[in-house]
Structure formats: structure tokens, C-alpha cells
Motif scaffolding. Structure first.
Motif, PDB file in Angstrom:
ATOM      1  N   MET A 170       0.813  -1.210   0.000  1.00  0.00           N
ATOM      2  CA  MET A 170       0.000   0.000   0.000  1.00  0.00           C
ATOM      3  C   MET A 170       0.854   1.270   0.000  1.00  0.00           C
ATOM      4  O   MET A 170       0.543   2.220  -0.718  1.00  0.00           O
ATOM      5  CB  MET A 170      -0.955   0.001   1.194  1.00  0.00           C
ATOM      6  CG  MET A 170      -1.953   1.133   1.164  1.00  0.00           C
ATOM      7  SD  MET A 170      -3.045   1.118  -0.270  1.00  0.00           S
ATOM      8  CE  MET A 170      -4.168  -0.172   0.183  1.00  0.00           C
ATOM      9  N   SER A 171       1.928   1.288   0.776  1.00  0.00           N
ATOM     10  CA  SER A 171       2.799   2.481   0.799  1.00  0.00           C
ATOM     11  C   SER A 171       3.409   2.716  -0.572  1.00  0.00           C
ATOM     12  O   SER A 171       3.414   3.838  -1.087  1.00  0.00           O
ATOM     13  CB  SER A 171       3.911   2.319   1.835  1.00  0.00           C
ATOM     14  OG  SER A 171       3.368   2.226   3.118  1.00  0.00           O
ATOM     15  N   ARG A 172       3.912   1.648  -1.180  1.00  0.00           N
ATOM     16  CA  ARG A 172       4.504   1.789  -2.514  1.00  0.00           C
ATOM     17  C   ARG A 172       3.452   2.202  -3.539  1.00  0.00           C
ATOM     18  O   ARG A 172       3.712   3.025  -4.420  1.00  0.00           O
ATOM     19  CB  ARG A 172       5.178   0.476  -2.931  1.00  0.00           C
ATOM     20  CG  ARG A 172       6.427   0.186  -2.103  1.00  0.00           C
ATOM     21  CD  ARG A 172       6.948  -1.202  -2.333  1.00  0.00           C
ATOM     22  NE  ARG A 172       6.066  -2.149  -1.619  1.00  0.00           N
ATOM     23  CZ  ARG A 172       6.192  -3.451  -1.649  1.00  0.00           C
ATOM     24  NH1 ARG A 172       7.152  -3.998  -2.360  1.00  0.00           N
ATOM     25  NH2 ARG A 172       5.374  -4.224  -0.975  1.00  0.00           N
ATOM     26  N   ALA A 173       2.243   1.673  -3.396  1.00  0.00           N
ATOM     27  CA  ALA A 173       1.158   2.040  -4.315  1.00  0.00           C
ATOM     28  C   ALA A 173       0.832   3.525  -4.185  1.00  0.00           C
ATOM     29  O   ALA A 173       0.660   4.219  -5.203  1.00  0.00           O
ATOM     30  CB  ALA A 173      -0.078   1.194  -4.035  1.00  0.00           C
ATOM     31  N   CYS A 174       0.771   4.011  -2.967  1.00  0.00           N
ATOM     32  CA  CYS A 174       0.462   5.429  -2.764  1.00  0.00           C
ATOM     33  C   CYS A 174       1.582   6.324  -3.300  1.00  0.00           C
ATOM     34  O   CYS A 174       1.317   7.391  -3.870  1.00  0.00           O
ATOM     35  CB  CYS A 174       0.193   5.712  -1.293  1.00  0.00           C
ATOM     36  SG  CYS A 174      -1.364   5.012  -0.729  1.00  0.00           S
ATOM     37  N   PHE A 233       1.129  -2.570  -7.140  1.00  0.00           N
ATOM     38  CA  PHE A 233       1.581  -2.778  -5.767  1.00  0.00           C
ATOM     39  C   PHE A 233       0.424  -3.002  -4.799  1.00  0.00           C
ATOM     40  O   PHE A 233       0.574  -3.732  -3.831  1.00  0.00           O
ATOM     41  CB  PHE A 233       2.482  -1.638  -5.300  1.00  0.00           C
ATOM     42  CG  PHE A 233       3.875  -1.786  -5.803  1.00  0.00           C
ATOM     43  CD1 PHE A 233       4.720  -2.743  -5.264  1.00  0.00           C
ATOM     44  CD2 PHE A 233       4.349  -1.001  -6.832  1.00  0.00           C
ATOM     45  CE1 PHE A 233       6.004  -2.913  -5.738  1.00  0.00           C
ATOM     46  CE2 PHE A 233       5.636  -1.163  -7.317  1.00  0.00           C
ATOM     47  CZ  PHE A 233       6.462  -2.119  -6.767  1.00  0.00           C
ATOM     48  N   HIS A 234      -0.715  -2.375  -5.043  1.00  0.00           N
ATOM     49  CA  HIS A 234      -1.924  -2.692  -4.267  1.00  0.00           C
ATOM     50  C   HIS A 234      -3.136  -2.139  -4.995  1.00  0.00           C
ATOM     51  O   HIS A 234      -3.313  -0.933  -5.085  1.00  0.00           O
ATOM     52  CB  HIS A 234      -1.871  -2.144  -2.851  1.00  0.00           C
ATOM     53  CG  HIS A 234      -2.745  -2.938  -1.929  1.00  0.00           C
ATOM     54  ND1 HIS A 234      -4.116  -3.004  -2.071  1.00  0.00           N
ATOM     55  CD2 HIS A 234      -2.446  -3.740  -0.889  1.00  0.00           C
ATOM     56  CE1 HIS A 234      -4.615  -3.789  -1.142  1.00  0.00           C
ATOM     57  NE2 HIS A 234      -3.614  -4.266  -0.417  1.00  0.00           N
ATOM     58  N   PRO A 235      -3.986  -3.042  -5.511  1.00  0.00           N
ATOM     59  CA  PRO A 235      -5.129  -2.597  -6.293  1.00  0.00           C
ATOM     60  C   PRO A 235      -6.183  -1.824  -5.496  1.00  0.00           C
ATOM     61  O   PRO A 235      -7.072  -1.217  -6.087  1.00  0.00           O
ATOM     62  CB  PRO A 235      -5.719  -3.887  -6.861  1.00  0.00           C
ATOM     63  CG  PRO A 235      -5.168  -4.979  -6.027  1.00  0.00           C
ATOM     64  CD  PRO A 235      -3.874  -4.499  -5.468  1.00  0.00           C
ATOM     65  N   LEU A 236      -6.066  -1.799  -4.186  1.00  0.00           N
ATOM     66  CA  LEU A 236      -7.035  -1.051  -3.373  1.00  0.00           C
ATOM     67  C   LEU A 236      -6.453   0.274  -2.872  1.00  0.00           C
ATOM     68  O   LEU A 236      -6.928   0.838  -1.890  1.00  0.00           O
ATOM     69  CB  LEU A 236      -7.511  -1.908  -2.197  1.00  0.00           C
ATOM     70  CG  LEU A 236      -8.238  -3.190  -2.585  1.00  0.00           C
ATOM     71  CD1 LEU A 236      -8.592  -4.004  -1.347  1.00  0.00           C
ATOM     72  CD2 LEU A 236      -9.486  -2.881  -3.393  1.00  0.00           C
ATOM     73  N   PHE A 237      -5.447   0.803  -3.568  1.00  0.00           N
ATOM     74  CA  PHE A 237      -4.823   2.064  -3.161  1.00  0.00           C
ATOM     75  C   PHE A 237      -5.840   3.191  -3.079  1.00  0.00           C
ATOM     76  O   PHE A 237      -5.699   4.111  -2.281  1.00  0.00           O
ATOM     77  CB  PHE A 237      -3.691   2.449  -4.121  1.00  0.00           C
ATOM     78  CG  PHE A 237      -4.146   2.757  -5.515  1.00  0.00           C
ATOM     79  CD1 PHE A 237      -4.530   4.033  -5.869  1.00  0.00           C
ATOM     80  CD2 PHE A 237      -4.192   1.757  -6.476  1.00  0.00           C
ATOM     81  CE1 PHE A 237      -4.956   4.316  -7.158  1.00  0.00           C
ATOM     82  CE2 PHE A 237      -4.607   2.032  -7.760  1.00  0.00           C
ATOM     83  CZ  PHE A 237      -4.997   3.305  -8.101  1.00  0.00           C
ATOM     84  N   ASN A 241       1.743   7.544 -11.518  1.00  0.00           N
ATOM     85  CA  ASN A 241       1.819   6.274 -12.218  1.00  0.00           C
ATOM     86  C   ASN A 241       0.757   5.321 -11.658  1.00  0.00           C
ATOM     87  O   ASN A 241       1.007   4.556 -10.728  1.00  0.00           O
ATOM     88  CB  ASN A 241       3.225   5.680 -12.068  1.00  0.00           C
ATOM     89  CG  ASN A 241       3.433   4.478 -12.950  1.00  0.00           C
ATOM     90  OD1 ASN A 241       2.497   3.760 -13.270  1.00  0.00           O
ATOM     91  ND2 ASN A 241       4.683   4.265 -13.348  1.00  0.00           N
ATOM     92  N   ILE A 242      -0.415   5.379 -12.244  1.00  0.00           N
ATOM     93  CA  ILE A 242      -1.548   4.591 -11.745  1.00  0.00           C
ATOM     94  C   ILE A 242      -1.331   3.095 -11.983  1.00  0.00           C
ATOM     95  O   ILE A 242      -1.721   2.276 -11.145  1.00  0.00           O
ATOM     96  CB  ILE A 242      -2.866   5.077 -12.383  1.00  0.00           C
ATOM     97  CG1 ILE A 242      -3.136   6.510 -11.899  1.00  0.00           C
ATOM     98  CG2 ILE A 242      -4.025   4.177 -12.015  1.00  0.00           C
ATOM     99  CD1 ILE A 242      -4.310   7.172 -12.544  1.00  0.00           C
ATOM    100  N   ALA A 243      -0.697   2.739 -13.076  1.00  0.00           N
ATOM    101  CA  ALA A 243      -0.471   1.309 -13.365  1.00  0.00           C
ATOM    102  C   ALA A 243       0.391   0.661 -12.289  1.00  0.00           C
ATOM    103  O   ALA A 243       0.066  -0.426 -11.793  1.00  0.00           O
ATOM    104  CB  ALA A 243       0.166   1.150 -14.738  1.00  0.00           C
ATOM    105  N   ASP A 244       1.482   1.314 -11.906  1.00  0.00           N
ATOM    106  CA  ASP A 244       2.338   0.752 -10.851  1.00  0.00           C
ATOM    107  C   ASP A 244       1.648   0.803  -9.494  1.00  0.00           C
ATOM    108  O   ASP A 244       1.823  -0.093  -8.667  1.00  0.00           O
ATOM    109  CB  ASP A 244       3.688   1.472 -10.797  1.00  0.00           C
ATOM    110  CG  ASP A 244       4.648   0.964 -11.861  1.00  0.00           C
ATOM    111  OD1 ASP A 244       4.409  -0.138 -12.408  1.00  0.00           O
ATOM    112  OD2 ASP A 244       5.638   1.663 -12.153  1.00  0.00           O
ATOM    113  N   ALA A 245       0.859   1.849  -9.254  1.00  0.00           N
ATOM    114  CA  ALA A 245       0.097   1.925  -8.004  1.00  0.00           C
ATOM    115  C   ALA A 245      -0.841   0.721  -7.911  1.00  0.00           C
ATOM    116  O   ALA A 245      -0.921   0.060  -6.879  1.00  0.00           O
ATOM    117  CB  ALA A 245      -0.693   3.223  -7.940  1.00  0.00           C
ATOM    118  N   PHE A 246      -1.521   0.420  -9.000  1.00  0.00           N
ATOM    119  CA  PHE A 246      -2.442  -0.717  -9.032  1.00  0.00           C
ATOM    120  C   PHE A 246      -1.685  -2.031  -8.857  1.00  0.00           C
ATOM    121  O   PHE A 246      -2.156  -2.940  -8.193  1.00  0.00           O
ATOM    122  CB  PHE A 246      -3.225  -0.724 -10.343  1.00  0.00           C
ATOM    123  CG  PHE A 246      -4.371  -1.680 -10.346  1.00  0.00           C
ATOM    124  CD1 PHE A 246      -5.590  -1.338  -9.785  1.00  0.00           C
ATOM    125  CD2 PHE A 246      -4.239  -2.937 -10.908  1.00  0.00           C
ATOM    126  CE1 PHE A 246      -6.651  -2.227  -9.768  1.00  0.00           C
ATOM    127  CE2 PHE A 246      -5.283  -3.843 -10.900  1.00  0.00           C
ATOM    128  CZ  PHE A 246      -6.494  -3.478 -10.331  1.00  0.00           C
TER     129      PHE A 246
END
Length: 142
Positions: A43-47, A61-65, A54-59
């Protein structure tokens, strides 16, 4: 206002603990202690990726970001009386079920974001060290 201070103090303590862990290189205390990623792993990395745009990488690392900003909004709506407690409880339960479902899928799909390595945990290392000390102490008397 006192309600918010009561919430702010424990959250600040948790933030400081996590900061100390991060500064000494531990990262996630749950993963460090158990060797098993928690449902919020990534979640931290996604945020951070989301903040970088970068929404693709956020998703990845955690799809519920996207739920992160929901928690304070839901809390404020509940505390100001603009959301019934029952609706709040149902929404929180749905989010928790989503986190559990995502965690299980990631755990059993071979995701490299979450891990199941209890043998590498601090707890397992403490047990190994204790066994070695007891073994050494038992056989050094002979």
C-alpha cells in the motif's frame, strides 16, 4: 475536538514506530516479525506511485490504493452525523473483505509483492537462536 485528539495521539505513535522501523531498515513490522505479508502489503509503494502519477504501478503494488483517502472521509462523515453508523460499518466491512480477498489472491497467485516466508521472520530466528543456546548450554556441562 477532543475526539480527534484521542484519535490523533495513537495514530501519531503508530506513525513514529513505523518511521523508526523504516529508518533502521525493517520496513514492515508485521512482515519482519512473522515473515508473512499483511493484507495491506504494497500500500505504501502504491500510494507513492500514485503521487508520482503512475496509476499502473500503483495498481500493481496494491489494487485497493484508492481506499486510502476513503477512510478519513468516511470517519469524518460518520462523526459529523452525515453518515449513519450502520452504513459506515457496512462500508468498512466491505473494504475489509476486499482487502482480505486481494491478499488471498496475491498470496496464492505467486505475486512478488506479498510473501509467505515464516522461516525468515524475526520470530523464527529468535526460536533458532534460543534452541542453539539451550543446546549449547545443555551439552557444555558434560
Amino acid at each position: 475536538m477532543k475526539k480527534y485528539l484521542k484519535l490523533l495521539i495513537p495514530l501519531s505513535v503508530i506513525a513514529v514506530i513505523y518511521l523508526v522501523f523504516h529508518l533502521v531498515g525493517i520496513g514492515c513490522p508485521i512482515k519482519f516479525t512473522t515473515g508473512i505479508s499483511c493484507p495491506g502489503c504494497g500500500m505504501s509503494r502504491a500510494c507513492l506511485w500514485l503521487l508520482a502519477g503512475n496509476i499502473a504501478d500503483a495498481f500493481y503494488f496494491h489494487p485497493l490504493f484508492w481506499t486510502v483517502p476513503l477512510f478519513p472521509v468516511l470517519y469524518i462523515l460518520r462523526e459529523t452525523g452525515k453518515m449513519p453508523k450502520k452504513v459506515y460499518d457496512i462500508l468498512i466491512m466491505i473494504i475489509c473483505i476486499l482487502f482480505l480477498a486481494v491478499w488471498l489472491v496475491r498470496m496464492f497467485s505467486g505475486s512478488d509483492v506479498v510473501v509467505f516466508e515464516p522461516d525468515k521472520s524475526a520470530f523464527a530466528q529468535a526460536i533458532r537462536i534460543t534452541k542453539e543456546l539451550l543446546y549449547t548450554a545443555a551439552f557444555s556441562r558434560q
